[in-house]
Design a protein around this motif. Structure first.
Motif, PDB file in Angstrom:
ATOM      1  N   THR A  53       0.822  -1.201   0.000  1.00  0.00           N
ATOM      2  CA  THR A  53       0.000   0.000   0.000  1.00  0.00           C
ATOM      3  C   THR A  53       0.853   1.246   0.000  1.00  0.00           C
ATOM      4  O   THR A  53       0.705   2.117  -0.857  1.00  0.00           O
ATOM      5  CB  THR A  53      -0.896  -0.002   1.258  1.00  0.00           C
ATOM      6  N   LEU A  54       1.751   1.304   0.976  1.00  0.00           N
ATOM      7  CA  LEU A  54       2.517   2.545   1.100  1.00  0.00           C
ATOM      8  C   LEU A  54       3.371   2.778  -0.128  1.00  0.00           C
ATOM      9  O   LEU A  54       3.482   3.897  -0.614  1.00  0.00           O
ATOM     10  CB  LEU A  54       3.387   2.492   2.358  1.00  0.00           C
ATOM     11  N   HIS A  55       3.955   1.704  -0.623  1.00  0.00           N
ATOM     12  CA  HIS A  55       4.833   1.852  -1.777  1.00  0.00           C
ATOM     13  C   HIS A  55       4.038   2.425  -2.948  1.00  0.00           C
ATOM     14  O   HIS A  55       4.454   3.379  -3.601  1.00  0.00           O
ATOM     15  CB  HIS A  55       5.432   0.496  -2.143  1.00  0.00           C
ATOM     16  N   LYS A  56       2.845   1.814  -3.158  1.00  0.00           N
ATOM     17  CA  LYS A  56       1.998   2.294  -4.266  1.00  0.00           C
ATOM     18  C   LYS A  56       1.514   3.707  -3.990  1.00  0.00           C
ATOM     19  O   LYS A  56       1.570   4.574  -4.867  1.00  0.00           O
ATOM     20  CB  LYS A  56       0.810   1.347  -4.452  1.00  0.00           C
ATOM     21  N   ASP A  57       1.045   3.919  -2.754  1.00  0.00           N
ATOM     22  CA  ASP A  57       0.534   5.240  -2.386  1.00  0.00           C
ATOM     23  C   ASP A  57       1.588   6.315  -2.622  1.00  0.00           C
ATOM     24  O   ASP A  57       1.325   7.332  -3.256  1.00  0.00           O
ATOM     25  CB  ASP A  57       0.154   5.278  -0.898  1.00  0.00           C
ATOM     26  N   ILE A  58       2.779   6.045  -2.099  1.00  0.00           N
ATOM     27  CA  ILE A  58       3.813   7.080  -2.153  1.00  0.00           C
ATOM     28  C   ILE A  58       4.222   7.330  -3.602  1.00  0.00           C
ATOM     29  O   ILE A  58       4.393   8.470  -4.018  1.00  0.00           O
ATOM     30  CB  ILE A  58       5.008   6.680  -1.267  1.00  0.00           C
ATOM     31  N   ALA A  59       4.324   6.249  -4.376  1.00  0.00           N
ATOM     32  CA  ALA A  59       4.674   6.416  -5.792  1.00  0.00           C
ATOM     33  C   ALA A  59       3.611   7.278  -6.474  1.00  0.00           C
ATOM     34  O   ALA A  59       3.924   8.203  -7.234  1.00  0.00           O
ATOM     35  CB  ALA A  59       4.762   5.059  -6.461  1.00  0.00           C
ATOM     36  N   ARG A  60       2.320   7.005  -6.135  1.00  0.00           N
ATOM     37  CA  ARG A  60       1.246   7.761  -6.775  1.00  0.00           C
ATOM     38  C   ARG A  60       1.263   9.220  -6.311  1.00  0.00           C
ATOM     39  O   ARG A  60       1.127  10.144  -7.102  1.00  0.00           O
ATOM     40  CB  ARG A  60      -0.104   7.118  -6.461  1.00  0.00           C
ATOM     41  N   TYR A  61       1.441   9.401  -5.007  1.00  0.00           N
ATOM     42  CA  TYR A  61       1.400  10.754  -4.468  1.00  0.00           C
ATOM     43  C   TYR A  61       2.544  11.610  -5.001  1.00  0.00           C
ATOM     44  O   TYR A  61       2.424  12.821  -5.119  1.00  0.00           O
ATOM     45  CB  TYR A  61       1.490  10.732  -2.937  1.00  0.00           C
ATOM     46  N   ASN A  62       3.675  10.945  -5.273  1.00  0.00           N
ATOM     47  CA  ASN A  62       4.840  11.735  -5.656  1.00  0.00           C
ATOM     48  C   ASN A  62       4.907  12.047  -7.149  1.00  0.00           C
ATOM     49  O   ASN A  62       5.775  12.772  -7.596  1.00  0.00           O
ATOM     50  CB  ASN A  62       6.130  11.045  -5.195  1.00  0.00           C
ATOM     51  N   GLN A  63       3.982  11.468  -7.952  1.00  0.00           N
ATOM     52  CA  GLN A  63       3.920  11.865  -9.367  1.00  0.00           C
ATOM     53  C   GLN A  63       3.281  13.249  -9.410  1.00  0.00           C
ATOM     54  O   GLN A  63       2.184  13.450  -8.902  1.00  0.00           O
ATOM     55  CB  GLN A  63       3.036  10.897 -10.158  1.00  0.00           C
ATOM     56  N   VAL A  64       4.002  14.175 -10.008  1.00  0.00           N
ATOM     57  CA  VAL A  64       3.499  15.550  -9.934  1.00  0.00           C
ATOM     58  C   VAL A  64       2.464  15.779 -11.044  1.00  0.00           C
ATOM     59  O   VAL A  64       2.454  16.812 -11.712  1.00  0.00           O
ATOM     60  CB  VAL A  64       4.681  16.538 -10.031  1.00  0.00           C
ATOM     61  N   ASP A  65       1.629  14.759 -11.267  1.00  0.00           N
ATOM     62  CA  ASP A  65       0.608  14.866 -12.305  1.00  0.00           C
ATOM     63  C   ASP A  65      -0.587  15.613 -11.714  1.00  0.00           C
ATOM     64  O   ASP A  65      -1.203  15.150 -10.764  1.00  0.00           O
ATOM     65  CB  ASP A  65       0.206  13.445 -12.748  1.00  0.00           C
ATOM     66  N   GLN A  66      -0.903  16.783 -12.288  1.00  0.00           N
ATOM     67  CA  GLN A  66      -1.888  17.659 -11.646  1.00  0.00           C
ATOM     68  C   GLN A  66      -3.291  17.055 -11.614  1.00  0.00           C
ATOM     69  O   GLN A  66      -4.048  17.326 -10.717  1.00  0.00           O
ATOM     70  CB  GLN A  66      -1.925  19.020 -12.356  1.00  0.00           C
ATOM     71  N   GLU A  67      -3.644  16.217 -12.649  1.00  0.00           N
ATOM     72  CA  GLU A  67      -5.007  15.683 -12.703  1.00  0.00           C
ATOM     73  C   GLU A  67      -5.306  14.830 -11.458  1.00  0.00           C
ATOM     74  O   GLU A  67      -6.374  14.907 -10.899  1.00  0.00           O
ATOM     75  CB  GLU A  67      -5.220  14.816 -13.961  1.00  0.00           C
TER      76      GLU A  67
END
Length: 609
Positions: free
Chosen positions: A272-286
């Motif tokens: 979870t955290l790995h996926k979450d953090i990877a997702r959160y850290n993509q600076v994709d504005q959408e």
């Protein structure tokens, strides 16, 4: 040099049916002419052990047959005699047990139980009672002659057998005692001055209608046995104690829980955290528009808790208790605090607790500063006085009850003053020193900034509401300890020896891991539900184990103990509440620090704009 005098010591008498122990002298037994008391350590005094010399004295290798000690006569018209005899009868009715000591070894009474096993009891009863219905109670079942209704049978004769290890063949002179056993008997001697130790049992009628004469006698025999080594002379007592295979079963049971929890925590951390953090850290504005979950509350997660003062005080106290427990159990594992070392366990805990004021002050002050607290004087005083004050007040009340009842467990005034001196003279100043260093240090750095305006917390489902989470959190840690708890309660209330510190240390480590992991899991679920009030909840989640401990103690009281009388019941629950409070602080602190570490960890890896 052989005719050495062997002195038999007597300890206080206690009973499974009453929490009040009494000194040997309170009962009307034969007394030693020049009575001496060996000096006792703090632990022995706190546990109400009162050891004194007895009139039983033997010469080494000199067997005695039916030696008379004294005769006690009770005249029916004298109120003093009536009171003495009533107290003796009450002792027999409640099955009070003698505890005798020779050469620091308990004198045991060994008898056969089912499955042709021997059970060695480190005490033996004063006597026993056959009720008005003709039912033989307690030890009266051992002899078919004990059959008269409403009659007490007093054990006024003992056959003592001392076993020694002779050193002649092994190149050292002298001998060492390796076992001391006895068999109590009830004998009514026809001639009190020349007892023969034969005859019918010594009856004390339930109704005091005629004069009663009790003659106390003993026989002693010596036996050489070179197979038992002096170092392992306690083994025969410990072998017949409750069995270790249940222990292994309970440890395996706990380990399964631990593995399950560790698996869950590892899964969350990695997947979870790995996926979450990877997702959160993509600076994709959408994506940023529809963020949900724990990242949402990053601006509020380190908002200081309400009642931060109390929380920091509890955590300081909990740290003190945690370090004390750890060191005490570690020393016990190394064998420094064995049952042969009377009172060592209690002494060790008290001294360690007093000396560990500094970490308590430090932790409390540092956290209070982190919570943005200003009233540091109040903080220090509460850390030094709040929980010890509650424990001391409870203890003092229990002591008053014991004192009123005339029990030997009542702590002498001098000892109370000494404990207060330890607390105010050593513990409090050390707490102040710790707090001074804690306030000098900067507050703990938080990985993310806190917003000015608190966020709305969305509507929570049933399981993420505070109370169900807290109640669930205590179940798993309690599941790990409850079998061990049974043995600990037995050793406190049923006066059995407790020596399995290796198991206890293992259970302690397991409890530590379970508390941490259960709290981290629940904390993560709450943060995902966007509820950021985790400070108090993490403390209470694992602290709730103490409530289950209390429930178990109540169950134990009603199902296992045969305690009678208001005083004993009040004492049982008074002492239990002290244990529960200490355990609450201890488990709560473990949970809080685990969660604190976890929250710091996950928010430090997230990039926040």
């Amino acid at each position: 040099c052989f005719p050495t005098l062997i002195q038999l010591f007597v300890n206080r008498l206690d009973s499974v049916e009453s929490v009040l122990p009494y000194e040997y002298d309170v009962f009307d037994f034969c007394k030693d002419d020049n009575e001496r008391r060996p000096s006792e350590n703090l632990g022995q005094v706190l546990f109400g052990e009162r050891i004194e010399t007895s009139p039983y004295k033997f010469s080494f290798k000199k067997d005695e047959k039916c030696k008379k000690l004294c005769t006690k006569t009770y005249v029916k018209d004298k109120t003093e005699d009536k009171n003495m005899l009533d107290f003796l009868k009450r002792g027999m009715q409640l099955n009070y047990q003698h505890h005798w000591i020779v050469d620091n070894m308990p004198v045991t009474w060994c008898y056969d139980v089912e499955d042709s096993q021997k059970y060695c009891n480190p005490g033996f009863p004063i006597g026993c009672l056959v009720t008005t219905e003709g039912r033989a109670k307690d030890a009266c079942v051992i002899n078919s002659e004990f059959n008269k209704k409403n009659t007490f049978y007093i054990f006024n004769h003992v056959d003592i057998k001392l076993t020694y290890h002779n050193g002649e063949g092994e190149g050292w002179r002298g001998a060492r005692l390796v076992a001391a056993t006895l068999e109590p008997k009830s004998i009514n001697n026809a001639d009190a001055d020349k007892p023969t130790c034969e005859g019918p049992p010594m009856e004390v009628p339930g109704e005091f209608s005629s004069d009663v004469k009790i003659t106390y006698t003993y026989s002693v025999s010596f036996e050489e046995n070179n197979d038992i080594k002096w170092a392992s002379r306690w083994d025969y007592i410990l072998v017949s104690m409750p069995h270790t295979n249940i222990q292994w079963f309970s440890i395996m049971n706990s380990l399964v829980i631990v593995l399950f929890l560790s698996g869950m925590v590892a899964m969350i951390m990695l997947r979870t955290l790995h996926k979450d953090i990877a997702r959160y850290n993509q600076v994709d504005q959408e994506d940023a528009q529809e963020e949900s979950g724990w990242k949402q509350v990053h601006g509020d997660v380190f908002r200081p808790p309400r009642k931060g003062m109390l929380l920091s005080v509890f955590l300081g106290q909990g740290t003190q208790i945690f370090i004390m427990t750890f060191i005490t159990l570690f020393l016990a594992c190394l064998g420094f605090l064995s049952p042969a070392n009377r009172g060592a366990l209690m002494t060790c805990s008290v001294v360690l607790w007093v000396l560990l004021g500094t970490p308590a002050g430090y932790v409390s002050a540092r956290l209070y500063k982190t919570f943005g607290g200003e009233k540091w004087k109040t903080n220090v005083l509460l850390t030094a006085l709040l929980c010890p004050g509650i424990v001391f007040a409870d203890f003092f009340l229990m002591n008053l009850i014991l004192w009123v009842e005339g029990s030997s467990a009542a702590i002498p005034f001098g000892t109370l003053v000494a404990i207060l001196a330890l607390w105010f003279g050593i513990s409090v100043p050390l707490t102040f020193i710790g707090a001074y260093f804690g306030f000098k240090r900067p507050a703990i750095e938080q990985p993310v900034r806190t917003n000015q305006i608190p966020r709305q917390i969305p509507e929570q489902s049933f399981f993420t509401k505070p109370v169900p989470g807290i109640v669930m959190g205590g179940i798993l840690p309690f599941g790990c300890i409850f079998i061990q708890l049974f043995f600990i309660l037995n050793s406190i209330w049923s006066h059995q020896m407790y020596y399995m510190f290796g198991f206890l240390f293992l259970v302690f480590i397991i409890l530590l891991i379970t508390c941490s992991e259960a709290t981290i899991l629940l904390c993560y679920f709450h943060l995902c539900a966007e509820d950021y009030h985790w400070w108090w909840r993490s403390f209470l989640t694992s602290g709730f184990t103490a409530v289950y401990l209390f429930v178990y103690a109540v169950h134990y009281f009603f199902s296992k103990l045969q305690i009678v009388g208001a005083a004993s019941t009040i004492l049982y629950f008074g002492y239990t509440s002290i244990m529960v409070l200490i355990f609450f602080l201890f488990t709560g602190t473990i949970g809080f620090f685990a969660c604190f570490w976890f929250v710091n960890k996950i928010y430090s890896v997230v990039k926040v704009d």
